[in-house]
Enzyme design. Structure first.
Site, PDB file in Angstrom:
ATOM      1  N   SER A  84       0.371  -0.502 -38.373  1.00 56.62           N
ATOM      2  CA  SER A  84       1.518  -1.234 -38.942  1.00 56.62           C
ATOM      3  C   SER A  84       1.441  -1.392 -40.440  1.00 56.62           C
ATOM      4  O   SER A  84       2.209  -2.155 -41.024  1.00 56.62           O
ATOM      5  CB  SER A  84       1.591  -2.634 -38.334  1.00 56.62           C
ATOM      6  OG  SER A  84       1.942  -2.550 -37.001  1.00 56.62           O
ATOM      7  N   THR A 186       1.438  -6.405 -39.551  1.00 58.33           N
ATOM      8  CA  THR A 186       1.461  -6.639 -41.000  1.00 58.33           C
ATOM      9  C   THR A 186       0.199  -7.366 -41.451  1.00 58.33           C
ATOM     10  O   THR A 186      -0.256  -8.278 -40.760  1.00 58.33           O
ATOM     11  CB  THR A 186       2.663  -7.547 -41.333  1.00 58.33           C
ATOM     12  OG1 THR A 186       3.851  -6.820 -41.067  1.00 58.33           O
ATOM     13  CG2 THR A 186       2.660  -8.023 -42.769  1.00 58.33           C
ATOM     14  N   THR A 204       3.068  -3.838 -45.292  1.00 56.61           N
ATOM     15  CA  THR A 204       3.397  -3.410 -43.925  1.00 56.61           C
ATOM     16  C   THR A 204       4.193  -2.107 -43.908  1.00 56.61           C
ATOM     17  O   THR A 204       4.833  -1.750 -44.902  1.00 56.61           O
ATOM     18  CB  THR A 204       4.250  -4.508 -43.246  1.00 56.61           C
ATOM     19  OG1 THR A 204       4.388  -4.229 -41.869  1.00 56.61           O
ATOM     20  CG2 THR A 204       5.629  -4.614 -43.849  1.00 56.61           C
ATOM     21  N   ARG A 214      15.884   0.007 -43.036  1.00 58.03           N
ATOM     22  CA  ARG A 214      15.638  -1.417 -42.738  1.00 58.03           C
ATOM     23  C   ARG A 214      14.478  -1.956 -43.588  1.00 58.03           C
ATOM     24  O   ARG A 214      13.430  -1.338 -43.710  1.00 58.03           O
ATOM     25  CB  ARG A 214      15.314  -1.580 -41.252  1.00 58.03           C
ATOM     26  CG  ARG A 214      15.080  -3.030 -40.822  1.00 58.03           C
ATOM     27  CD  ARG A 214      13.600  -3.352 -40.770  1.00 58.03           C
ATOM     28  NE  ARG A 214      13.325  -4.659 -40.167  1.00 58.03           N
ATOM     29  CZ  ARG A 214      12.123  -5.228 -40.169  1.00 58.03           C
ATOM     30  NH1 ARG A 214      11.099  -4.607 -40.724  1.00 58.03           N
ATOM     31  NH2 ARG A 214      11.925  -6.396 -39.626  1.00 58.03           N
ATOM     32  N   GLY A 216      12.160  -5.491 -44.044  1.00 59.20           N
ATOM     33  CA  GLY A 216      11.837  -6.737 -43.346  1.00 59.20           C
ATOM     34  C   GLY A 216      11.523  -7.879 -44.294  1.00 59.20           C
ATOM     35  O   GLY A 216      11.907  -7.866 -45.467  1.00 59.20           O
ATOM     36  N   THR A 237       3.939 -12.989 -40.200  1.00 59.09           N
ATOM     37  CA  THR A 237       3.912 -11.713 -39.497  1.00 59.09           C
ATOM     38  C   THR A 237       4.794 -11.835 -38.256  1.00 59.09           C
ATOM     39  O   THR A 237       5.033 -12.940 -37.774  1.00 59.09           O
ATOM     40  CB  THR A 237       2.468 -11.302 -39.129  1.00 59.09           C
ATOM     41  OG1 THR A 237       2.503 -10.054 -38.425  1.00 59.09           O
ATOM     42  CG2 THR A 237       1.772 -12.331 -38.264  1.00 59.09           C
ATOM     43  N   GLY A 238       5.264 -10.699 -37.769  1.00 57.70           N
ATOM     44  CA  GLY A 238       6.143 -10.726 -36.601  1.00 57.70           C
ATOM     45  C   GLY A 238       7.556 -10.287 -36.958  1.00 57.70           C
ATOM     46  O   GLY A 238       7.753  -9.537 -37.914  1.00 57.70           O
TER      47      GLY A 238
END
Ligand code: ASP
Length: 324
Positions: A84, A186, A204, A214, A216, A237-238
């Protein structure tokens, strides 16, 4: 003796600080605490252990937190097994590895890159944006052009392993947020150096199989990471979209400024997501530290772990969570 000028200055200070949620006593308490803060490095997931080790190498030799955070996150960026982050990161749904990263120093200066391709160390490009330009964020082709001008080398970041995983995904082409992943995600890393200064970094390849283009939360200052040398720092993170909708890292730092512990602030930030979003279907993990070297961690689901290097030990810990 209080003369009129001091009184006016004093009351202006009081009203300004109370407007900001401060009390004078709290400010002087913080100043006192900061002088005693113990150095630490903290970061997300298992790849945090070697990252912390590298960052600690800088701090134990008297180096600056900003150098430590960059050095630390470069370890998973270069690791092909970290799926990741950077080299070896899973691609978007078109098979392109696109990277997001940001960095922030103890003066509040920051830099970031988003939707960057072909560069193994996006965190170092983010640092160049911070130090060599009047801007905060460069994106896409412009970020790549800037990196090449600064002497970074163009690399193919898609490893055979990541390509094979993408090919498997293409068979169904189903995009579903994954609640928890093992051993990769990440990396967000925060450090306090021997002077007590705080810096942070986050890097990440973003959500696997995302739409091309995209971006994030990770490169967004205040979403994926935020640090304020007076108060503390936070990383996320997530599911980035949920963090962006609540500006999670900035929120946590502001909650700590208002007096919350790092643990309570992380819980509150998860709570803000849970209050309004369909939180059961995705994972969020927050990490935070304050100026006195206390830390906190909280996630929506079980399974979020972090590495803490403090007091001579570098160890994994499991974060508390909202639901099983
Ligand atoms: N927060 C990252 C993003 O949404 C993903 C992650 O932490 O794995 O891009």
């Amino acid at each position: 003796m209080i003369n009129r000028r001091n009184f006016i200055l004093g009351s202006a200070f009081t009203s300004l600080t109370s407007l900001l949620g401060f009390k004078r006593a709290e400010i002087s308490k913080r100043t006192l605490i900061s002088a005693e803060a113990s150095p630490l490095v903290i970061s997300t997931w298992n790849h945090g252990l070697p990252a912390n080790e590298a960052a600690w190498g800088v701090i134990k030799n008297g180096g600056k937190a900003i150098d430590a955070v960059e050095t630390g996150v470069k370890v998973p960026e270069a690791d092909p097994e970290s799926n990741s982050v950077g080299y070896g990161g899973y691609p978007d749904r078109d098979g392109k590895v696109t990277l997001d990263a940001c960095i922030m120093d103890e003066t509040g200066n920051c830099g970031s890159v988003s939707f960057l391709q072909h560069i193994k160390h996006p965190i170092s490009v983010a640092r160049k944006v911070m130090e060599d330009t009047p801007h905060v964020m460069l994106s896409g082709a412009g970020a790549l052009e800037f990196a090449l001008q600064k002497g970074f080398k163009k690399d193919d970041l898609l490893t055979d392993k990541a390509r094979a995983a993408w090919k498997r995904w293409l068979e169904k082409s189903e995009y579903k947020p994954i609640v928890n992943r093992k051993n990769h995600d990440t990396i967000g890393l925060l450090a306090i150096d021997q002077k007590g200064d705080i810096s942070g970094a986050c890097t990440t390849s973003g959500l696997s199989w995302k739409l091309h283009g995209r971006v994030g939360d990770s490169p967004i200052i205040g979403a994926g990471m935020f640090a304020d040398n007076e108060v503390g720092g936070a990383v996320a993170t997530g599911m980035g979209e949920a963090v962006m909708k609540t500006l999670g890292s900035f929120l946590i730092v502001e909650l700590m400024r208002g007096g919350m512990t790092p643990q309570r602030a992380c819980e509150e930030a998860v709570g803000r997501i849970a209050a309004r979003q369909d939180y059961k279907s995705f994972q969020i993990g927050y990490l935070a530290i304050n100026k006195s070297g206390e830390h906190g961690a909280f996630a929506i689901h079980k399974g979020f772990s972090y590495a803490l290097h403090q007091g001579g030990e570098n160890k994994m810990h499991n974060a508390k969570y909202l639901i099983e």
